[in-house]
Write a protein that holds these residues in place. Structure first.
Motif, PDB file in Angstrom:
ATOM      1  N   TRP A 195       0.846  -1.199   0.000  1.00 35.43           N
ATOM      2  CA  TRP A 195       0.000   0.000   0.000  1.00 35.43           C
ATOM      3  C   TRP A 195       0.878   1.245   0.000  1.00 35.43           C
ATOM      4  O   TRP A 195       2.001   1.237   0.497  1.00 35.43           O
ATOM      5  N   GLN A 196       0.344   2.321  -0.525  1.00 29.80           N
ATOM      6  CA  GLN A 196       1.112   3.555  -0.660  1.00 29.80           C
ATOM      7  C   GLN A 196       0.686   4.590   0.371  1.00 29.80           C
ATOM      8  O   GLN A 196      -0.477   4.670   0.748  1.00 29.80           O
ATOM      9  N   SER A 197       1.664   5.361   0.784  1.00 24.99           N
ATOM     10  CA  SER A 197       1.413   6.483   1.691  1.00 24.99           C
ATOM     11  C   SER A 197       2.173   7.681   1.153  1.00 24.99           C
ATOM     12  O   SER A 197       3.364   7.573   0.847  1.00 24.99           O
ATOM     13  N   ARG A 198       1.493   8.800   1.003  1.00 26.22           N
ATOM     14  CA  ARG A 198       2.158  10.006   0.501  1.00 26.22           C
ATOM     15  C   ARG A 198       2.488  10.912   1.681  1.00 26.22           C
ATOM     16  O   ARG A 198       1.624  11.248   2.498  1.00 26.22           O
ATOM     17  N   VAL A 199       3.755  11.276   1.756  1.00 25.57           N
ATOM     18  CA  VAL A 199       4.226  12.193   2.793  1.00 25.57           C
ATOM     19  C   VAL A 199       4.868  13.373   2.089  1.00 25.57           C
ATOM     20  O   VAL A 199       5.951  13.242   1.500  1.00 25.57           O
ATOM     21  N   ARG A 203       6.290   9.574  -2.231  1.00 25.26           N
ATOM     22  CA  ARG A 203       5.408   8.427  -2.076  1.00 25.26           C
ATOM     23  C   ARG A 203       6.195   7.264  -1.478  1.00 25.26           C
ATOM     24  O   ARG A 203       7.282   6.946  -1.935  1.00 25.26           O
ATOM     25  N   PHE A 204       5.626   6.649  -0.446  1.00 26.10           N
ATOM     26  CA  PHE A 204       6.238   5.486   0.186  1.00 26.10           C
ATOM     27  C   PHE A 204       5.337   4.267   0.004  1.00 26.10           C
ATOM     28  O   PHE A 204       4.111   4.368   0.129  1.00 26.10           O
ATOM     29  N   TYR A 205       5.953   3.138  -0.281  1.00 31.96           N
ATOM     30  CA  TYR A 205       5.250   1.861  -0.273  1.00 31.96           C
ATOM     31  C   TYR A 205       5.514   1.201   1.084  1.00 31.96           C
ATOM     32  O   TYR A 205       6.648   1.191   1.562  1.00 31.96           O
ATOM     33  N   LEU A 206       4.459   0.681   1.692  1.00 32.79           N
ATOM     34  CA  LEU A 206       4.581   0.092   3.015  1.00 32.79           C
ATOM     35  C   LEU A 206       4.845  -1.409   2.910  1.00 32.79           C
ATOM     36  O   LEU A 206       4.112  -2.130   2.237  1.00 32.79           O
ATOM     37  N   CYS A 207       5.894  -1.850   3.573  1.00 33.49           N
ATOM     38  CA  CYS A 207       6.265  -3.265   3.582  1.00 33.49           C
ATOM     39  C   CYS A 207       5.978  -3.835   4.962  1.00 33.49           C
ATOM     40  O   CYS A 207       6.558  -3.392   5.964  1.00 33.49           O
ATOM     41  N   GLN A 208       5.087  -4.793   5.018  1.00 31.53           N
ATOM     42  CA  GLN A 208       4.734  -5.394   6.310  1.00 31.53           C
ATOM     43  C   GLN A 208       5.891  -6.247   6.823  1.00 31.53           C
ATOM     44  O   GLN A 208       6.325  -7.191   6.168  1.00 31.53           O
ATOM     45  N   VAL A 209       6.387  -5.895   8.002  1.00 35.49           N
ATOM     46  CA  VAL A 209       7.436  -6.692   8.632  1.00 35.49           C
ATOM     47  C   VAL A 209       6.978  -7.261   9.978  1.00 35.49           C
ATOM     48  O   VAL A 209       7.739  -7.967  10.649  1.00 35.49           O
ATOM     49  N   PRO A 422       0.778   3.586  -8.858  1.00 38.49           N
ATOM     50  CA  PRO A 422       0.267   4.862  -8.349  1.00 38.49           C
ATOM     51  C   PRO A 422      -1.027   5.255  -9.059  1.00 38.49           C
ATOM     52  O   PRO A 422      -1.066   5.366 -10.278  1.00 38.49           O
ATOM     53  N   SER A 423      -2.076   5.428  -8.308  1.00 37.44           N
ATOM     54  CA  SER A 423      -3.383   5.752  -8.878  1.00 37.44           C
ATOM     55  C   SER A 423      -4.317   6.112  -7.738  1.00 37.44           C
ATOM     56  O   SER A 423      -3.919   6.137  -6.565  1.00 37.44           O
ATOM     57  N   ASP A 424      -5.577   6.344  -8.072  1.00 32.89           N
ATOM     58  CA  ASP A 424      -6.575   6.626  -7.043  1.00 32.89           C
ATOM     59  C   ASP A 424      -7.353   5.367  -6.671  1.00 32.89           C
ATOM     60  O   ASP A 424      -8.397   5.444  -6.030  1.00 32.89           O
ATOM     61  N   LEU A 447       2.067  -5.192 -12.701  1.00 37.19           N
ATOM     62  CA  LEU A 447       3.145  -4.579 -11.925  1.00 37.19           C
ATOM     63  C   LEU A 447       3.611  -5.519 -10.822  1.00 37.19           C
ATOM     64  O   LEU A 447       4.820  -5.692 -10.595  1.00 37.19           O
ATOM     65  N   GLY A 448       2.666  -6.147 -10.119  1.00 38.40           N
ATOM     66  CA  GLY A 448       3.037  -7.061  -9.051  1.00 38.40           C
ATOM     67  C   GLY A 448       3.840  -8.236  -9.555  1.00 38.40           C
ATOM     68  O   GLY A 448       4.790  -8.694  -8.905  1.00 38.40           O
TER      69      GLY A 448
END
Length: 464
Positions: A195-199, A203-209, A422-424, A447-448
């Motif tokens: 999932w993406q988070s914009r700061v 843009r950051f992609y979140l990697c579950q650890v 990246p999209s809505d 993409l994945g």
């Protein structure tokens, strides 16, 4: 359906590299996902075996080792292995699950098990959770086989049964106990991230650890029974009401785990050294107000509310058998989610203190949270691959408030990551998981797939 159209190109460093026609890859992974959706694996009962057989059949056709292993009739798990000719490290596991949650057919605009291709999307239950990623991992593995990728470790692809209901009792947990040798690995790629988070500008992609642990509770109130026509001043129902009110008003303390600290510090770099210093200042004395004041998007703020504290959410009420009888016992089941490092018994005691002695709080399931170290070659490979696919982006570790099969593999470093373009569409996707009209854009599926292939080649092969 072969990927096809592979050609050898000469790279200036003297190496030959296979060039891949990604448009053809897109067609193949789309076909695999549509085939998987058409196998109804609603859990319960699951019936994952036909889907597992499909995966193994495709893999064997390409010369890969594969087998279907049933934990019970119909509860099939697919395991496929791409062997390294000279392994120097433990395997990498590409994992996923085949079962899906149920549907309300009358609420869907398309057949939930039709696998329709419409408006650039594949529609159907499991498209997002998580047959899309399973199809991508399968396609990436086939691509590694066809291109003759030289790897320093085996790559295992495992699609498990039974994640949605009992979290692996017929799937990942059972496989780890009964057939660990088939899936044992140093690292694993799983669901739960991308999932993406914009700061600010980045843009950051979140990697579950890591994941919170599901330690569920039961709150029980007891009191005198009687005829409902004669009201009593102190009843089990009244006591459970008091407890629920106290639980609803509870503001659990903010706890910044190492994973969340690293997540926020990584995002703080979007504003340079001043931004990182500001984040560290907030984390020195963290409060809800200060953290919510950071320049984060709405989805990230909502997620932080769940991963900065232990949570206890009432979900099931039991009590009473007849409308004119005051029940002597009423209970509430509570979905408790605890942070890594928190003891379930200590959490139970904390909730008991919150609701008071008018009720009794007991554990009905005991599960601790987990976390893997983001300082690892696999996390680095994920970040480097995404930098190639989406220049200028960042990858930040995060803690998932929910649960996956990661907990079933206690000795494997599991990371959840499957990126979306990246999209809505992201907000829509979040509402579709376990919802109506679930679907995934073919663009995201492609993409994945490319991400998985290039990440594995970078992590375990010659790609640099």
């Amino acid at each position: 359906m072969p990927i096809g159209r592979l050609r050898l190109v000469f790279c200036g460093n003297g190496e030959n590299r296979v060039a891949i026609d990604w448009a053809t890859v897109r067609e193949e992974v789309t076909a695999h996902l549509r085939a998987l959706i058409r196998v109804d694996t609603t859990n319960p009962p699951g019936n994952e075996t036909p889907a597992a057989r499909y995966l193994v059949s495709v893999a064997r056709h390409e010369g890969l080792e594969g087998e279907v292993i049933e934990s019970a009739p119909g509860r099939g798990n697919a395991v496929v292995r791409l062997r390294s000719p000279n392994p120097t490290a433990k395997p990498l596991l590409l994992m996923g699950h085949l079962d899906v949650v149920g549907v309300e057919r009358d609420k869907w605009s398309r057949d939930p098990f039709g696998g329709d291709l419409l408006d650039g999307c594949v529609w159907g239950r499991g498209a997002l959770d998580m047959k899309g990623q399973v199809a991508a991992e399968l396609t990436a593995l086939l691509l590694l086989q066809r291109t003759g990728a030289v790897l320093d470790r085996d790559v295992i692809f495992a699609a498990f049964a039974d994640e949605e209901v009992s979290t692996g009792e017929h799937g990942a947990i059972w496989m780890w106990r009964a057939h660990r040798d088939l899936i044992d690995a140093e690292f694993a790629l799983n669901e739960g991230g991308g999932w993406q988070s914009r700061v600010g500008p980045k843009r950051f992609y979140l990697c579950q650890v890591g994941e919170k642990g599901a330690s569920r509770l039961r709150i029980t109130a007891r009191g005198p029974a009687g005829h409902a026509s004669v009201p009593l001043s102190d009843t089990a129902m009244a006591r459970i009401g008091v407890a629920l009110s106290r639980l609803h008003q509870w503001q659990p303390p903010v706890v910044v785990t190492p994973v969340v600290r690293r997540m926020l510090e990584t995002m703080g770099t979007a504003f340079g050294e001043r931004g990182l210093a500001a984040v560290r200042s907030v984390l020195a004395e963290p409060t809800w107000e200060a953290i919510m004041g950071l320049p984060l998007d709405g989805d990230t703020r909502q997620e932080l509310r769940a991963i900065l504290a232990n949570t206890a959410v009432p979900t099931i009420v039991r009590g009473g058998t007849q409308i004119n009888v005051i029940p002597s016992e009423v209970s509430i089941d509570v979905d408790g989610r605890i942070l890594p490092g928190v003891d379930p018994e200590a959490f139970c005691h904390e909730v008991q203190t919150v609701v008071g002695d008018v009720v009794e709080v007991t554990l009905i399931s005991r599960e601790e949270g987990i976390a893997a170290d983001p300082d690892s070659p696999l996390f680095d490979a994920i970040a480097a691959t995404m930098a190639d696919l989406d220049p200028g982006c960042g990858v930040a570790p995060y803690l998932n408030a929910g649960g996956t099969d990661a907990k079933a593999l206690p000795d494997v470093k599991v990371y959840g990551f499957f990126p979306y373009a990246p999209s809505d569409r992201q907000s829509t996707y979040l509402s579709l998981i376990h919802g109506h009209d679930e679907r995934i854009a073919v663009e995201d599926l492609a993409l994945g797939t490319r991400f998985v292939y290039e990440m594995v080649e970078r992590f375990a092969g010659s790609r640099v």
